[in-house]
Design a protein around this motif. Structure first.
Motif: not given
Length: 478
Positions: A68, A71, A251
């Motif tokens: 996460l 990203n 994600s």
């Protein structure tokens, strides 16, 4: 607004290539970027990317957190490129001529083309496998050819149809991935496979790098899909919609991949498409899941084909002096690119594809210094002011070769080598870090730190935006 009738239909073939999109052909809202990039990331390769973080040793929980973070960080860079589209109305790699020069921009372009060809080939294999399951054929070659034809049809039709496929991919992705997540938790005791390993810095950084690297690969073509937005479109809105769509989609997929890897391990990595289909509770549902895989892969494969064709055309026109290409030439470039990717997919053994994909991942190191230079120049040095006509003239403001950008680019690539952690090569600093690949951070920071002060002294940006004659309303140049 007297919009050309040929631009009104989703199924009409796109005419524009590397030239500026006229204002009377601009359309859409920033929300189109959200659905496109969400759909493009709801696909099986993103699932595999998330699974790799666990395969390389991270606990699923920390892998999900790291992915996460990566990203988001990589997505910020990617979305900053997207925000350039409405203002410039240009493909991303044409605008990079402002930093590298007309001929100099070809240097990163050659490697970009190779990378997109690699992604298109490996994506065609996965899409072909899913189509093979749908057709009930054991010959994956049939599925590969069918998937290649589908990619060619959508990519040749162009911008509007690609966005439409992205919207479809968003809807079927949400439904399909939600169902798969429910089946995963139904078939496996997922809770018993997560939180079982202690936090490890090296694998956590690796997960961040996997997420960031995934987003950074979109940089060279993300503005290709925002350049049709009206010139008055808010850059901030374009940024946030692109970022949200790409980060949420990737994600979601990578989280699912990390959980799948935690509970299934090699069973998933040995046959990604087959394992996903096996989660379905019936043959009919399995066919629908394979269709979800096809739609997701089709979206991103069209992006690769479209971006690959645009990069090839940008390279060719740097030397022949043309500012646009005919519809026939445009279609020929796209079909030729897809044909080569299909041939690679058909002729490659499993080992070759694995090795070729590793080679492609090594090429990711060419993206970070390019992004650093492009964004630093556009937002901090030129301050969003570009002489668009000069982007097609090697004797104009930007010249043929920009020594400043090219030297900084080479330094940025070389600076990453000690920090690489790839199958083909592992840098000495990476070994000291326990195997964590932080090369992308080094590439961004080092390149930007060197380029900014140097470009401030050597660059010659215009005092205002300069558009081609007849392309800009008076207020747009103010």
């Amino acid at each position: 607004m007297n919009r050309d009738a040929t631009t009104d239909s989703t199924l009409s073939i796109e005419r524009r290539t590397i030239e500026v999109v006229p204002d009377d052909e601009r359309h859409g809202t920033p929300r189109s970027q959200l659905t496109l990039w969400f759909g493009a990331n709801m696909q099986i390769t993103a699932i595999v990317d998330g699974a790799l973080a666990v395969v390389f040793g991270a606990d699923a929980i920390w892998a999900i957190v790291g992915l996460l973070i990566g990203n988001v960080l990589g997505g910020i860079v990617m979305a900053l490129h997207s925000a350039q589209g409405p203002r410039l109305g240009l493909p991303q790699m044409i605008s990079s001529r402002a930093q590298f020069g007309i001929y100099g921009a070809v240097v990163p372009l050659v490697l970009v083309i190779l990378m997109y060809l690699g992604f298109a080939a490996t994506g065609t294999v996965l899409g072909g496998q899913a189509i093979g399951h749908i057709l009930g054929s054991d010959d994956v070659a049939v599925g590969i050819v069918v998937f290649g034809v589908l990619t060619a049809v959508v990519a040749v039709t162009g911008y509007r149809l690609i966005h439409a496929v992205g919207r479809v991919a968003s809807v079927v992705g949400i439904v399909g991935f939600t169902y798969l997540a429910i089946r995963l938790f139904t078939d496996y005791d997922v809770a018993s496979f997560v939180g079982v390993k202690p936090f490890d810095v090296a694998t956590f950084l690796l997960a961040i790098s996997l997420g960031a690297g995934w987003q950074l690969t979109y940089g060279p073509y993300v503005a290709d899909y925002s350049r049709y937005l009206p010139r008055t479109t808010s850059g901030r809105a374009t940024f946030w919609c692109t970022l949200a769509g790409s980060v949420i989609g990737s994600s979601w997929s990578m989280t699912f991949g990390a959980l799948v890897a935690a509970v299934a391990g090699d069973a998933f990595l040995d046959d990604q498409v087959g394992f996903i289909g096996s989660l379905a509770e019936s043959t009919l549902v399995a066919l629908l899941i394979y269709l979800v895989i096809v739609v997701g892969k089709l979206t991103v494969n069209c992006l690769n084909a479209y971006g690959g064709f645009m990069s090839i055309l940008t390279t060719v026109t740097a030397f022949n002096g043309k500012t646009r290409a005919s519809s026939t030439a445009r279609a020929a470039y796209i079909v030729g690119f897809i044909a080569v990717s299909v041939l690679v997919a058909l002729g490659a053994s499993a080992d070759f594809l694995s090795n070729f994909k590793n080679f492609v991942l090594v090429l990711l190191m060419v993206f970070t210094p390019w992004s650093a230079i492009n964004l630093t120049d556009y937002y901090l040095v030129s301050r969003e002011r570009v002489d668009v006509p000069a982007l097609y003239d090697p004797h104009g403001r930007y010249g043929g070769w920009n020594v400043t950008a090219l030297v900084c680019y080479v330094i940025g690539v070389v600076a990453q080598i000690p920090f690489l952690a790839q199958t083909l090569y592992t840098g000495p600093v990476t070994e000291m870090l326990g195997g964590a690949d932080v090369s992308w951070i080094v590439g961004l920071v080092v390149t930007a730190a060197i380029y900014y002060p140097w470009a401030r002294r050597t660059s010659n940006p215009p005092t205002t935006m300069i558009y081609p004659d007849g392309h800009a309303p008076a207020e747009a140049t103010a």
